[in-house]
Motif scaffolding. Sequence first.
Motif, PDB file in Angstrom:
ATOM      1  N   PHE A 173      -3.500   5.766   4.784  1.00  0.00           N
ATOM      2  CA  PHE A 173      -3.537   4.379   5.223  1.00  0.00           C
ATOM      3  C   PHE A 173      -4.252   4.378   6.571  1.00  0.00           C
ATOM      4  O   PHE A 173      -4.229   5.377   7.293  1.00  0.00           O
ATOM      5  CB  PHE A 173      -2.100   3.851   5.380  1.00  0.00           C
ATOM      6  CG  PHE A 173      -2.019   2.394   5.752  1.00  0.00           C
ATOM      7  CD1 PHE A 173      -2.345   1.411   4.821  1.00  0.00           C
ATOM      8  CD2 PHE A 173      -1.628   2.005   7.021  1.00  0.00           C
ATOM      9  CE1 PHE A 173      -2.276   0.061   5.158  1.00  0.00           C
ATOM     10  CE2 PHE A 173      -1.557   0.660   7.362  1.00  0.00           C
ATOM     11  CZ  PHE A 173      -1.887  -0.310   6.437  1.00  0.00           C
ATOM     12  N   TYR A 185       4.049   0.511   6.208  1.00  0.00           N
ATOM     13  CA  TYR A 185       3.476   1.402   5.197  1.00  0.00           C
ATOM     14  C   TYR A 185       4.453   2.535   4.882  1.00  0.00           C
ATOM     15  O   TYR A 185       4.706   2.861   3.724  1.00  0.00           O
ATOM     16  CB  TYR A 185       2.137   1.971   5.693  1.00  0.00           C
ATOM     17  CG  TYR A 185       1.537   2.984   4.745  1.00  0.00           C
ATOM     18  CD1 TYR A 185       0.787   2.580   3.631  1.00  0.00           C
ATOM     19  CD2 TYR A 185       1.733   4.355   4.936  1.00  0.00           C
ATOM     20  CE1 TYR A 185       0.253   3.511   2.754  1.00  0.00           C
ATOM     21  CE2 TYR A 185       1.202   5.290   4.065  1.00  0.00           C
ATOM     22  CZ  TYR A 185       0.459   4.864   2.977  1.00  0.00           C
ATOM     23  OH  TYR A 185      -0.065   5.777   2.100  1.00  0.00           O
ATOM     24  N   CYS A 226       0.848  -1.196   0.000  1.00  0.00           N
ATOM     25  CA  CYS A 226       0.000   0.000   0.000  1.00  0.00           C
ATOM     26  C   CYS A 226       0.886   1.249   0.000  1.00  0.00           C
ATOM     27  O   CYS A 226       0.632   2.226  -0.721  1.00  0.00           O
ATOM     28  CB  CYS A 226      -0.904   0.039   1.234  1.00  0.00           C
ATOM     29  SG  CYS A 226      -2.140  -1.268   1.297  1.00  0.00           S
TER      30      CYS A 226
END
Lengths: 340, 326
Positions: free
Chosen positions: B214, B171, B140
């Motif tokens: 996120f 992330y 992601c």
Amino acid sequence: MTQESAARRFVVAAIALAAAAAALVGLTLLAGASPIDALHALAEGSVGSRAALGETLARATALVLTAIAASLAFRAGVLNIGLEGQFLAGAVAAAAVGPLLSGAPFVARAGLLVASALAGALWVLPAAYLEARRGVPEVLSTILLNLIAAAAVSGLVRGALQDPRGDYPQSRALPDAVRLAPLVSGSRATAAIVAAIALALLVTLVVEATPLGLKLRATGLAPAAARAIGLPGARLRLLAFSASGALAGLAGGLEVLAVTGRLYDPFSAGAGYTGIAAALLGGSHPLAAAASAMLFAALGAGSSAMQRDTGVPGALATIVPGVLVLTVLAARARLTQKRA
Amino acid sequence: MKPRPSILLAVSAFALVSCGKSGPPARSTGFSVALLTPGPISDAGWNAGAYEGLKAIEKELGASISHVQVKSPSEFEEQFRAYAAKATRLVFGHGFEFQDAAARVAKEYPSTVFVTTSGSKTAPNLAPIVFELEQAAYLCGLVSGRMTKTGKAGMVGGVELPSIKSTFLAYEAGFVAGHPGGTARPVFTGSFEDVAGAKAAALALADQGCDFLFQNADAAALGVFKGAEERKIRAFGTNKNQNALSPAVLASAVIDMPRAFVETARRVKDGKFDGQTLRYGLASGVISFVWNPAALANVPPAVVEETKSAEEKIRSGAFVVPRGNF
């Protein structure tokens, strides 16, 4: 909450057990399982082996204590519905002081249990104060204190009491040396159940056979008459209320000491409420309430076995104690009407 | 009036005596698997996922299965013991909170394998399942890094737990890999349920210039998606496939819990269980990175390709995604 004759109790208990058995059979059929298998699992899982009996006794410890706590309060005319909160207060105290206590296990255990009983007694004080000074019914205030205690447990295991090792919402573990070991191997029953039964006998003795117990019962039965003969009603009520809280707190402490070893969230499956149900089933007689608590513990252990062995949802089995209590109350009311 | 002993005492004593002599419990034969859940399996979430796993074990491995819902921590040990005493081959405790009880019972029943969903305790017949969601979180981050215009991304968490921070770490690593010099800012709302708080956090991050969000906020994720929709920026789903929840969701980092249960049971059945922590990542198929088909048209094909090759490297072990130490 008055005394009943043995014959009447027998009738009430027989009707209630029959209704509960009928409910159980109906519910298992409803769930598509065989009632015979379910009943077998129920018996097998509660008293069918040394291990099963141990589970029943392990479950019974907290229930016996909350049941006598409820009986004691009810007999003195105090409707302490806050046993769940007092149970949690005791468990919190045990989890807070337990890991800090050092020295001989015996001393640590004693310290932990004293802290639990004190915490349980302290948790009734707001309700007792509001009732005495502001006329707030204790039914209301104790229920609200239950909610506060549950929220406090949830906060504490994620805050002040959280185990610094790891990422989990749980308190620090009690040292293994402090935790109570099983009385016999292969069973989970500890000395805690012995202590609970001893306390049940003691409370029965005090309530039923001492001058203090007579005063408590008189205050509960007829407050005005008790006042008229010079009994200190408010003080007696406070005594019963805080003793009841201390017993429930002790139950919470013993749960941590003997069974869980730490505080979790949620911690209780309603030990305080089941204690009240057991007291109602036992007509608020401490010994009868303790016996009812044993029955509830056996039903709890047995219903778990039912779920494991036959796939009957556990929720169905928990209906049975409810049916028991309702039938007892209804049968009692009906018999009282007939007499009147 | 003299009190009399309750008839109930006599009744329960009678029950004790009369039931004490029934025969020994039936021993289960073949491969048997049991599951302890802390809540009802009708919760459409944590417990339902585990039960789905148990049903899949029954179907795929031909196991006899049993489930029990545990009502309070005082029952953990009781239930483990009951299953172990019946020679159940594998017992799952669905949550970290089952660790202590599992460790105690595991010592006494060496032929039963105990597995807790998350946790850290291990023994020859005890191990936790650990989901490596970080691997998908890294992807992601990589996608956002390649597509960001501002070089800034935001991360919205519920409670500040090490497991949540670990996914943020991954992330951020992905984001910086995709956009060297970029920054990813974390915000914790303190709640996994506070949808409004999560939305406020998302809006604040967007106003600071973040164009990708996120999140690891459980139910509060909906607030992040709403905030992203309002500011016309992109967000990611986590834990479940949340692609259908909002057009703002670009992709989801998904945990397939039933699959982890089946993989674990297979390992036990094949005699390959070794008491090591059961780590499930992209390679096992338990963790996956799933594009939102509705949003895929806006993603440059080069980014899709790069994500695919990064995923391959993680699967093969050629690249190790950073994770928190907890």
